[in-house]
Scaffold this active site. Structure first.
Site: not given
Length: 822
Positions: A384, A187, A149, A305-306, A337, A335, A350, A435, A583
Site C-alpha cells: 500500500e 516412610s 522444602n 492485515h497491517n 503500508d 501487508e 499505519h 498497482k 483480498r
C-alpha cells in the site's frame, strides 16, 4: 529423553555454568536496562532471576515456552542500542505465541555464547520428547512444585497442597488412602517412583478401563485379534490389517514382553489413545497432502492485515517482529503500508495515526530472512504505497537488491500466461501485489461511490485506479477532448517502463486524476514493473469484472462490503473467486485490532482473508485451525465447487436440508486441565465443554455440556451433542473448555479447532470431482468424519500446547436422519 536431559545437566559444561548463575542486563526499552542475576534451575526446565546473586529469586521463564534463541544482531531492540550495548554480547529469548521477547546482554561474548548454546540445547531436548517423556517431565515439574522444602520427598501435607495446585478437590480420607498405598517404604513420605504410582492411582481412567475390558477377554490385555477388532469396529479403520495393529502395539506397548507376545496392556492402550494415532486430527492431513499445482486463485491463502503492528491500529507499536511472527505461523500474504520517511528512506506504519514507524528496508530484510523458514510456497507482499516518486524508486531498489533471486521480477517462462501460476511453480519466490502503471494526460475517471468504511488502503486503490485496456466500444464512448491513454503492458521489465516514461513529452512523471478535488498521485515505473501476476484493481461489479478484468488482477474488499456481496449475490461472488483473486481486510472501525470470522468469507471462495494476527481469540483460532492442515504451508486447496466458474453453489442457500448428515459427539472426560487463576492455590475450576460448528450460515451452531464441580484434573461429562452438517468441506469444528462462573462470564481454559474433513477417519467413500459444482448440492457420502474414540489436546489462547491437558470424545456420523430423529 527425560533421563537424557538429566544426564546433560550433569555433564554439559554450558548447562553446569548456567546452573551456577550469571549476572546479565535485562533490556525492555531504550530507557529500561537493569542488571539481573539469571540461573537455570536444577531440573533444567525453569530459569529464575533475582536482583543479585543471593537475593530472593522468582521464576523468569520455562524452557517449554521458548521457541528459539536469536543473537543480538537479530534483535530489533538491541540493534537500536548498538552504540550503547555491544551486540555480540546480546541475545534474545523468543517465546511461543504472542508474548514479548526477552532481550539480555551478558558481560562478555563468551558468557552470551554459553547461554545461547545452553538454552538452544534445552529447547531441542524438550522439542524432541515423545508423549511419555513429556508426561515424565510434567510429573517431575509437579513434584518440584509440590516439594515445598525441596528435600526430594513429599509429606501428605505437601500432597494436599499439590492436589489444589493440580486442580483437584478430593476427599481427604480418600486422598490419604491413595497416599498410603503409594508409600511402599512406609516412610510417611513419597519419593521418585512412589510419587509416580500415586499419580497413576490419581489418574486412573475408569472410562478407558471399561472400554479396554469390553474388548479384552481376560481384562488384562488385548490380543492382536482383539486390538484389531477395536480398530475396525470403534475406530472405523476399515482397511486395518494385522500389520498395522502390530505396528501400533510395537509403538505403544511399554513392556518388552508384551511386544514379543503381540499384546497390548492397559498402559499401552491408554498410550495409544493419547498419541497422535488416537488424536482427533488425522495425521494424514498434517504433511502437505493436497495438489499444489493448481493456479493460485484455487487456494485459500493465509493472509495478514497491517502485519507490521503488534498492538492496536491507533497507537500500537510497529515492529519487524510482526512479520517474523506472521511468517513463522505460515502466513503467505503480508501487508506493507509505506510512507515517505526522513533521509530519503521510506517508512512503514499505519498512516495518519500515532503508531510507531519502522524502515521499509528493515521490513524487506526481515522478509528475506524468514520468508521460507516455515513454508517453501510463495510469499505475497501486499504493498500500500503512499510515497513520493523518489521514495518509490528507493522502495524498488530495496526490493530488488535485498530480495535478489527471491523476488519474482518476470513471468516464469517469459511469455504471457493464460492463468496464474501454481504454488509449486512459485516455490521460494516473493511476489509483489500492487498497482500497475498507466500513463495518461488529463484523463478523468468517474469515481465510484465511496464505501462508508473507506480506509487508506482502499483510498490508495481508488487513487491509483487500475487501468484495464479499454474495449473498442469503450474507446468510442470517450469524449473527444480526452487525450490518448498509453498503457504499460502488465508483464514488462523495468527497462520497458523507463523507456515508456522517457517517451512522454512531460519532464515529470504524469499523474492519474480521480477528479479536480483529488491531488495528483504518481506511480513510479521501477516499482510498477515489479508487479508481475498480482495487479491491484478496484471492484465495481461482478459484471464489470467479467467484461474488463483479467485473471492476473486482484480486488480488495472491506469486510462490510464483502459480507454484503455474499448476502446479495453469493453465487456470483463464488464464480468471481473461481477465476480471480480477492483480498478481504478488516473494517477501519476495528481500531483495537479485533478480527472478523474468516469462515464467512471462505464460504464464498475469497482467497486472501486478512487477519489481525497479533490478536488472539475465536477468529484467530478458526484461522489457525484451518491452516494447520497441509503441512501448515499457508495454502489450502479450495473445494471443487469453489473452483468452478460455472458453480451453482451459494453459501447463503447451499443445499436442501433433506440431505443433511448428523455429527454426534460424545464428550466423555477431561484430563489435567490448567487453572484459570494460577495466583490462587485454592481455586479449582468447574469445567464445561462447548462444541461449535462454523461453516455456512445453516451449519453454524453451538452446544455445551453441563459443568463439573471442583474438578479440573479428571472431570467426567458423558454427554452427547448432536449437529447437522450440510457442507462439511467448509465446516470448522471447535472445542472450548470453559470454567463455569455463575456470577459472570465463563472463563476460557483451552480450545482446539480443526476442519471437519481433517478429523481422524477411516476410509471415506470416494467423491467424484465436480460432483458439487454442477448441481450445487453435496452427495450424501461426502462427509469425511467417521466414528472413533479420540483425544483432543488443548491449546491456549495463543495457540500454545497445554499438554497434557486434553478432553476425550467419541465421534459418530449418521446419514439421512430426519430432524426429529436426531
Amino acid at each position: 529423553m527425560a533421563s537424557l536431559l538429566q544426564d546433560r545437566l550433569t555433564t554439559d559444561q554450558d548447562l553446569l555454568l548456567m546452573q551456577e548463575g550469571m549476572l546479565m542486563r535485562k533490556v525492555r526499552s531504550k530507557s529500561w536496562k537493569k542488571l539481573r542475576y539469571f540461573r537455570l534451575q536444577n531440573d533444567g526446565m525453569m530459569v529464575w532471576h533475582a536482583r543479585q546473586a543471593k537475593g530472593s529469586a522468582k521464576p523468569s521463564f520455562s524452557i517449554s515456552d521458548v521457541d528459539t534463541i536469536r543473537n543480538g544482531h537479530d534483535s530489533e531492540l538491541l540493534r537500536s542500542l548498538a552504540e550503547e550495548l555491544p551486540l555480540e554480547q546480546g541475545f534474545t529469548v523468543v517465546f511461543h505465541g504472542r508474548g514479548s521477547n526477552l532481550d539480555l546482554v551478558a558481560n562478555s561474548v563468551e558468557e552470551a555464547q554459553i547461554w545461547m548454546r545452553g538454552l538452544q540445547l534445552l529447547v531441542d531436548l524438550v522439542t524432541s520428547m515423545d508423549h511419555q517423556e513429556r508426561l515424565d517431565q510434567w510429573l517431575s515439574d509437579w513434584f518440584q512444585r509440590g516439594d515445598k522444602n525441596q528435600d526430594g520427598k513429599m509429606t501428605f501435607q505437601e500432597v494436599q497442597r499439590l492436589l489444589h495446585l493440580m486442580n483437584v478437590e478430593m476427599d481427604q480420607e480418600y486422598a490419604f488412602s491413595l497416599f498410603q498405598e503409594a508409600d511402599t517404604s512406609q516412610s510417611g513420605t513419597l519419593e521418585g517412583e512412589e510419587f509416580v504410582q500415586f499419580y497413576k492411582a490419581l489418574t486412573k481412567r475408569a472410562e478407558v478401563q471399561e472400554l479396554f475390558e469390553s474388548f479384552s477377554a481376560d481384562g488384562q490385555k488385548l490380543t492382536l485379534l482383539e486390538f484389531l477388532d477395536f480398530l475396525r469396529e470403534e475406530q472405523k479403520e476399515r482397511g486395518c490389517t494385522s500389520d498395522l495393529a502390530l505396528e501400533l502395539i510395537d509403538r505403544y506397548e511399554p513392556s518388552d514382553s508384551g511386544k514379543l507376545r503381540h499384546v497390548l496392556s492397559m498402559d499401552g492402550f491408554l498410550s495409544y489413545l493419547c498419541s497422535k494415532d488416537g488424536d482427533i486430527f488425522n495425521p494424514a492431513c498434517l504433511p502437505i497432502y493436497q495438489d499444489m499445482t493448481q493456479p493460485l486463485n484455487h487456494y485459500f491463502i493465509c493472509s495478514s492485515h497491517n502485519t507490521y503492528l503488534v498492538g492496536d491500529q491507533l497507537c500500537g507499536q510497529s515492529s519487524v517482529e510482526g512479520y517474523i511472527r506472521a511468517l513463522k505461523r505460515g502466513c503467505r500474504c503480508l501487508e506493507v503500508d509505506v510512507w515517505d520517511g526522513p533521509n530519503g528512506e521510506p517508512v512503514v506504519y499505519h498512516g495518519h495515526t500515532l503508531t510507531s514507524r519502522i524502515l521499509f528496508k528493515d521490513v524487506v530484510a526481515t522478509v528475506a530472512q524468514y520468508a521460507f523458514q516455515t513454508s517453501d510456497y510463495p510469499v505475497i507482499l501486499s504493498l500500500e504505497t503512499h510515497c513520493s516518486w523518489e521514495q518509490q524508486q528507493t522502495m524498488a531498489q530495496h526490493l530488488t537488491e535485498i530480495l535478489g533471486e527471491q523476488l519474482l521480477s518476470t513471468t516464469l517462462d517469459g511469455l504471457l500466461p493464460n492463468q496464474l501460476p501454481s504454488p509449486e511453480e512459485l516455490r521460494r519466490k516473493i511476489l509483489v501485489k500492487g498497482k500497475k502503471l498507466t500513463f495518461e494526460e488529463d484523463l478523468e475517471y468517474e469515481e465510484e461511490e465511496p464505501d462508508p468504511e473507506l480506509e487508506g488502503e482502499q483510498e490508495s486503490e481508488l487513487a491509483l485506479e487500475s487501468q484495464f485496456e479499454p474495449e473498442p466500444q469503450e474507446q468510442n464512448l470517450q469524449s473527444k477532448d480526452k487525450k490518448k491513454v498509453v498503457t504499460c503492458p502488465l508483464f514488462c521489465p523495468s527497462i520497458c517502463c523507463q523507456i515508456t516514461a522517457q517517451a512522454t513529452t512531460i519532464s515529470k512523471p504524469v499523474s492519474l486524476l480521480l477528479s479536480q478535488q483529488k491531488p495528483k498521485l504518481i506511480l513510479c515505473p521501477a516499482l510498477s514493473s515489479l508487479v508481475i501476476y498480482l495487479k491491484s484493481v478496484s471492484f465495481r461489479s461482478f459484471t464489470h469484472s467479467k467484461e474488463h478484468y483479467r485473471f492476473y488482477e486482484i480486488s480488495s474488499f472491506s469486510e462490510t462490503k464483502a459480507k454484503r456481496l455474499i448476502k446479495e449475490a453469493g453465487n456470483e461472488f463464488v464464480q468471481h473467486n473461481a477465476w480471480q483473486l480477492s483480498r478481504v481486510y478488516p473494517s477501519g472501525l476495528r481500531t483495537d485490532s479485533s478480527n472478523y470470522n474468516p469462515q464467512e468469507l471462505w464460504n464464498a471462495g475469497c482467497q486472501m482473508v486478512a487477519m489481525n494476527m497479533q490478536t488472539a481469540g475465536l477468529e484467530m483460532d478458526i484461522c489457525d485451525g484451518h491452516f494447520r492442515q497441509n503441512g501448515g504451508c499457508g495454502y489450502v486447496l479450495k473445494p471443487d465447487f469453489l473452483r468452478d466458474v460455472q458453480s451453482s453453489f451459494d453459501p447463503e442457500r447451499p443445499i436442501s436440508p433433506f440431505k443433511a448428515q448428523t455429527l454426534l459427539i460424545q464428550v466423555i472426560s477431561g484430563q489435567q486441565l490448567p487453572k484459570v487463576d494460577k495466583t490462587r492455590e485454592g481455586s479449582i475450576v468447574d469445567p464445561l465443554v462447548r462444541v461449535q460448528i462454523f461453516g455456512v450460515r445453516l451449519d453454524t451452531a453451538r452446544q455445551e455440556t453441563n459443568y463439573v464441580d471442583n474438578n479440573g484434573f479428571n472431570p467426567y461429562w458423558g454427554q452427547t451433542l448432536c449437529f447437522r452438517v450440510l457442507v462439511p468441506e467448509l465446516a470448522m469444528l471447535r472445542f472450548v473448555v470453559m470454567d463455569y462462573d455463575w456470577k459472570s462470564r465463563n472463563d476460557f481454559i483451552g480450545q482446539y479447532t480443526l476442519p471437519c474433513i481433517c478429523m481422524q477417519q477411516g476410509e471415506p467413500a470416494p467423491v467424484t470431482p465436480g460432483q458439487y459444482s454442477n448441481s450445487g448440492c453435496l452427495p450424501n457420502a461426502v462427509l469425511l468424519v467417521l466414528p472413533g474414540y479420540r483425544h483432543i489436546h488443548l491449546l491456549s489462547k495463543d495457540g500454545i500446547s497445554l499438554r497434557p491437558a486434553s478432553i476425550f470424545v467419541y465421534i459418530c456420523i449418521r446419514e439421512g436422519l430426519e430432524e426429529d430423529e436426531s
